[in-house]
Design an enzyme around this catalytic site. Structure first.
Site, PDB file in Angstrom:
ATOM      1  N   GLY A 132       4.372   2.478  -5.485  1.00  0.00           N
ATOM      2  CA  GLY A 132       3.129   2.436  -4.741  1.00  0.00           C
ATOM      3  C   GLY A 132       1.570   2.210  -5.748  1.00  0.00           C
ATOM      4  NE  ARG A 133      -3.041   0.603  -9.393  1.00  0.00           N
ATOM      5  CZ  ARG A 133      -3.768  -0.199 -10.720  1.00  0.00           C
ATOM      6  NH1 ARG A 133      -2.596  -0.617 -11.873  1.00  0.00           N
ATOM      7  NH2 ARG A 133      -4.729   0.237 -11.371  1.00  0.00           N
ATOM      8  N   GLY A 135      -5.376   2.255  -3.717  1.00  0.00           N
ATOM      9  CA  GLY A 135      -6.787   1.772  -4.237  1.00  0.00           C
ATOM     10  C   GLY A 135      -7.479   2.843  -5.283  1.00  0.00           C
ATOM     11  CG  MET A 136      -9.677   5.631  -4.759  1.00  0.00           C
ATOM     12  SD  MET A 136     -10.382   6.886  -4.043  1.00  0.00           S
ATOM     13  CE  MET A 136      -8.466   7.484  -2.936  1.00  0.00           C
ATOM     14  CB  VAL A 139       2.271   6.360  -4.755  1.00  0.00           C
ATOM     15  CG1 VAL A 139       3.216   7.484  -4.363  1.00  0.00           C
ATOM     16  CG2 VAL A 139       0.847   6.471  -4.165  1.00  0.00           C
ATOM     17  CG  ASP A 247      -7.577   1.663   4.345  1.00  0.00           C
ATOM     18  OD1 ASP A 247      -7.815   0.084   4.651  1.00  0.00           O
ATOM     19  OD2 ASP A 247      -6.618   1.712   3.622  1.00  0.00           O
TER      20      ASP A 247
END
Length: 321
Positions: A132-133, A135-136, A139, A247
């Site tokens: 995964g990826r 916002g910062m 992963v 979020d």
């Protein structure tokens, strides 16, 4: 529809960002701008589509934006030809919605405009795959040197995202996770940094992300209630310790085959009473589709636990409809 001035940070950002996007992402962004310009979708639909596409693509589902919009009945089939034909035209600032600055920031954050090279090892952990990826950061699924423990590792390349605010948010996420220990929240394990990367390690949670389960139609009313209860218990625990997630959305909830739902990604979390302010005054954080009114409008009061409860309500509604 209100108009933007002919020169805005948004349009300067478009010129800088578009050349760095992969072809599919660049075309998706052009299609979305065309759909907005032609008033076929609104800003909330635009934003939600990009969030969902990121999750689906991370799971290997090769959908384009147009395919997604059609599948979820966001546009009519008769609209597609006009949107596709308009997609090659450069964006005209006079035709864009006034709130596109906010929307494009979210799309750019979710589209991952800066390519990141995945190393083979980080901090003694061997990389198995990208999962995964956010916002910062990215992963990864990793394994320790002994090959005994599989974990999830989130990292940011310091040279690419090494600005003070990004690193401060990353360190804040580490502090927040380190202090939380609940079955409904992914658990912190380790962290570190060198000249190239900053990272932290969490337990690896195998399963299905909630957004994917919703898209597959696998969330029954009974299961939606169970998921909402599990998330409410995790949030109650976090709120009692002064932590607001800010979020909550389907992409930040993992479903295991056996066990409660797990809340992920505390990158935008806020500690009540914290003296340090990282987000600039008036800046938006979170995902507009799921954000409480006070997130958009600070004059309504400081965002507290009720903001997470609002997002949970939106999420429950989405699961149940």
């Amino acid at each position: 529809m209100s108009r933007l001035p002919t020169e805005t940070p948004l349009l300067r950002g478009l010129d800088a960002v578009l050349p760095h996007l992969e072809t599919a992402e660049r075309e998706d962004l052009r299609v979305a701008l065309s759909a907005l310009r032609l008033r076929r979708i609104d800003s909330a639909t635009f934003n939600e589509a990009f969030h969902r596409l990121e999750t689906l693509r991370g799971e290997g589902v090769p959908l384009t934006l147009l395919q997604y919009l059609l599948r979820h009945r966001c546009v009519r089939s008769e609209d597609v030809q006009g949107i596709a034909a308009d997609g090659g035209r450069p964006p005209d600032p006079r035709d864009l919605p006034a709130d596109l600055d906010l929307v494009f920031y979210e799309a750019r954050r979710e589209l991952r405009v800066v390519p990141i090279e995945i190393p083979r090892t980080i901090g003694g952990y061997h990389v198995l795959e990208r999962i995964g990826r956010g916002g910062m950061g990215v992963v990864l699924r990793v394994v320790d040197r002994a090959g005994e423990r599989v974990a999830a590792l989130k990292f940011v390349p310091i040279r690419t995202f090494g600005d003070a605010n990004t690193l401060a948010r990353f360190r804040r996420e580490i502090r927040v996770l380190r202090d939380l220990d609940h079955p409904g929240i992914v658990r912190f394990q380790d962290d570190g940094a060198d000249e190239v990367y900053a990272w932290f390690v969490m337990e690896y949670v195998p399963g299905l992300v909630l957004s994917r389960a919703i898209d597959r139609g696998e969330v029954t009313i009974r299961r939606a209630i169970d998921i909402a209860i599990g998330m409410a218990e995790a949030l109650e625990y976090a709120h009692a310790r002064g932590v607001i997630h800010r979020d909550l959305k389907p992409a930040n909830v993992m479903l295991e085959s056996d066990g409660p739902p797990r809340v992920l990604d505390f990158g935008l979390a806020k500690s009540l009473g914290a003296a340090t302010v990282i987000t600039r005054a008036g800046a938006f954080v979170g995902t507009p589709t799921y954000a409480a009114p006070e997130i958009f409008e600070p004059r309504l009061g400081e965002a507290g636990p009720a903001a997470d409860v609002y997002s949970l309500g939106v999420l429950l509604y989405e699961m149940a409809t």
